[in-house]
Each structure stands twice: as C-alpha cells, then as structure tokens.
Design an enzyme around this catalytic site. Structure first.
Site, short mmCIF file in Angstrom:
data_model
loop_
_atom_site.label_atom_id
_atom_site.label_comp_id
_atom_site.label_asym_id
_atom_site.label_seq_id
_atom_site.Cartn_x
_atom_site.Cartn_y
_atom_site.Cartn_z
N HIS A 178 75.85 32.16 16.32
CA HIS A 178 76.35 32.24 17.70
C HIS A 178 77.24 31.04 18.06
O HIS A 178 77.95 31.07 19.07
CB HIS A 178 75.19 32.39 18.70
CG HIS A 178 74.34 31.18 18.88
ND1 HIS A 178 73.07 31.06 18.35
CD2 HIS A 178 74.56 30.02 19.56
CE1 HIS A 178 72.56 29.90 18.69
NE2 HIS A 178 73.45 29.25 19.44
N ASP A 208 71.03 34.92 12.57
CA ASP A 208 71.74 33.92 13.38
C ASP A 208 72.15 32.70 12.54
O ASP A 208 72.01 31.55 12.96
CB ASP A 208 70.89 33.48 14.57
CG ASP A 208 71.73 32.74 15.62
OD1 ASP A 208 72.97 32.89 15.60
OD2 ASP A 208 71.14 32.02 16.44
N SER A 317 72.38 23.52 19.00
CA SER A 317 72.33 24.70 18.14
C SER A 317 73.09 24.46 16.85
O SER A 317 74.22 23.98 16.85
CB SER A 317 72.92 25.91 18.86
OG SER A 317 72.00 26.44 19.76
#
Length: 376
Positions: A178, A208, A317
């Site tokens: 993402h 992911d 992230s």
C-alpha cells in the site's frame, strides 16, 4: 693328711655359711648386669664403670676383660628416612601436578578461545550488533538504522511517505504494497541522506508486500531476516521507520500478541499510503470486525500479524520490527489512530500502542514470487 698339689691361693677362699660343711659365695650387692640386644645375632654387655671396681673387678664383663660403656639408646635411622620419603615424594608430586595443571588450563584456554580480550568486539552471527551492545535499544538502533530507508511515492492521488528495509547490497528493498501502490515515481532516501530512484520489481497485494530496487546502487548494508516463529509475547522489540518524514525514527516496546487477523485494502483509493509531512489519512485497516483509520473499501486482504505496543505513526509502514539481536522479525504495516476512527481528518493523533507487523517468515516465503515480478 692329703695335701693339695696346687699352690696356695690359686683358688679363692670364701667364708662358710650355715653349718660350715659347705662354702657359698656371698650374694652381690648390686643387680647383675643384663645383656643389651641391639640387633639380630649381636649381644653387648655393659661395662663396669659404676664405681664398684676397675678392670677385672666385679663390675666388669664377668670374664676379666676390659670394661665397655653401655651404648646410648638410639632410634633406628632407616625407618625414619623411609617415613620421610613418602611425604617428600607426595609434596614433589603435588608441585608437579600444579604446574602441569596450570599449563594444561592455559593450553585449553588458548585452544578454545577462552580469552576475553575480544569479547566486546565480537558480533552476533548474522547481525552487526556487538556483544557489548546486544540486548539494548541503542545497540539495535545503531546496527540496523543504516538498513532502513524512507520511501516517497507519487501517484495521481498525491504523495505518500513510507519506509522500507534493504535486503541486498545492490538495492533490493522490501516495503508494504500500500506504500507504493499506483505510484508513478518512487524516490528512496538512505540513512546517509543519499537519494535514489527506485523501480517496482514485484507486488503481492494479498500479503500487502512489495519489492522495489534502487537504480545504480551497490555496496549497501543489508538487514538480517530473522525467524518470526520464534517470537513470543512479551519479547522486547524495536521499530525503525520514517513517521511523518522523520527519517530513522526509533521506538521500542514489546510484542503484545501474535496471530492477529488484520484486514487491509488491496488497492489505493481511500487514504492511499501513510500520509506525508503535509498530512493525509493513515492507511485504513479492519480488526475484530471493526474498521480503523477510514474505509478499507471492497477489495481487501487479511493476514496474521504481530501486535506490538511500539509506537508506530504515519510513515512507519514498510519499516522494520526488530528483535534485540538486530534481526528483522516483521514489516510494520498498520496502526490504530483514535482521531481517524472518530471521523476527523489529518494524522495528528499518533500512536496509541496498537501496531501491527507482517511476520518476516511470510516475507521470506514470498520473496521468490516478488522477485519474479508476479502479483496476485
């Protein structure tokens, strides 16, 4: 009358006792001397130098010979020497044994590397954390920070900031899908401040995960991928990333739980990326049937995550969750923000101690797929 033919006085005359019919010598005025035994087959008679007579007297040897003084009592010398020899021998053996023992200990220490001179400079196998710094947050941060990068991805939806982990010296970097999903350009900044352009190698939205590679990079320091199956609840961990564009930010905490079912969006769209320095929504996710940080949309994927209370914020992230040996045990992927769940915009709330990371064993099992450029 019969006369004796022997000269007068040849035999001593003694006074008679009793009725005069027989003559007996008078009893001696002292106790007769007894022989002194000095050894087998030898007898020594004491002399008569006791004041009772000279040579040939009654205190002599009984045969008229010369008098000999009685020998002084002596202890046998040979047994004493034999008694001393074992003691001396045992002492000598003990000294030799001590010398040999010390020499053996020295040899064993040299052969086994028992010295401590180099203990502080040795490193944990597979990592760059020194023994003196092992188990400390500062030691882990110093060793692993050079392997964590900042990623800036530009897409039609705007610009997002995330983090990544260098796994090869020529610039392969692992991050979240993402973070780079839908990006038209990707810029990567190393801990040294040097900037590279990166290309997407492969993505796996179901997990992911994504793999990108720097253009023209070489000689980079690489991270060590650990074993997430060995992680236990309560283990101390360190998180490194670029929250809000602050490259190389270090936080620490513990593993709060394992195998949490976390659901994230596959596609970009609502709140793509982690937000940059100028704001933007955090990446939405679902947990326990509830949505956090926004709407995840219709296209989602669920994976088992490591839960941690290490502080994670927008921009973490794709960064690393690290154990105290300096090994990567997870890729940080989601965090809860109270303000976003309440419907407010922006990313000012920060971490509240609910962060999630993709286990590194999931990444290791997916590397071949990512390198092949395949995506599901």
């Amino acid at each position: 009358m019969t006369e004796s033919q022997r000269p007068s006085g040849e035999y001593p005359m003694y006074p008679s006792y009793g009725n005069g019919d027989a003559a007996y010598p008078p009893p001696p005025s002292y106790r007769p001397a007894e022989p002194i035994a000095t050894g087998p087959g030898t007898t020594v008679w004491p002399g008569g130098n006791d004041g009772s007579g000279g040579s040939g007297g009654s205190g002599g040897n009984g045969a008229g010979g010369p008098d000999f003084p009685p020998p002084a009592p002596q202890e046998p010398a040979a047994p004493r020497q034999r008694a001393r020899r074992p003691v001396a021998l045992l002492a000598a053996v003990a000294i030799v044994a001590a010398m040999v023992g010390g020499g053996t200990a020295t040899v064993v220490e040299q052969l086994t590397g028992g010295g401590t001179n180099s203990a502080a400079s040795e490193v944990v196998p597979g990592t760059t954390v020194s023994q003196s710094s092992k188990g400390t947050v500062s030691g882990v941060a110093k060793a692993v920070s050079p392997m964590i990068v900042e990623i800036n991805a530009t897409s039609t939806a705007g610009e997002s900031t995330g983090s990544g982990v260098v796994i090869t010296s020529d610039g392969e970097i692992v991050t979240n899908n993402h973070v780079i999903s839908g990006a038209s350009s990707i810029k990567v900044t190393l801990s040294t401040g040097r900037t590279y352009t990166a290309d997407v190698v492969g993505t796996d939205p179901d997990k992911d995960l994504a793999l990108i590679k720097l253009r023209g990079a070489s000689g980079l320091k690489t991270a060590t991928l650990g074993d997430s199956s060995a992680v236990a609840v309560g283990d101390q961990v360190v998180a490194i990333g670029s929250p809000e564009g602050l490259t190389g930010t270090v936080t620490s905490g513990i593993v709060s739980a394992l195998d949490r079912d976390v659901t994230v969006a596959k596609e970009d769209g609502s709140g793509q990326g982690q937000g940059g320095q100028g704001g933007g929504e955090q990446w939405p996710f679902e947990f326990g049937g509830r949505q956090f940080n926004g709407d995840t949309g219709e296209s989602t994927t669920t994976y088992k995550a490591i839960q941690t209370d290490a502080s994670l914020n927008p921009g973490n992230s794709g960064g690393a969750l690290i154990n105290m040996n300096g090994e990567i045990i997870g890729i940080n992927s989601a965090m809860y923000s109270a303000s976003s769940s309440n419907g407010s915009s922006g990313s000012s709330a920060g971490s509240v101690g609910l962060g999630f990371a993709i286990p590194v064993n999931t990444l290791k099992a997916d590397l071949d797929t990512l390198r092949a450029g395949n995506s599901s």
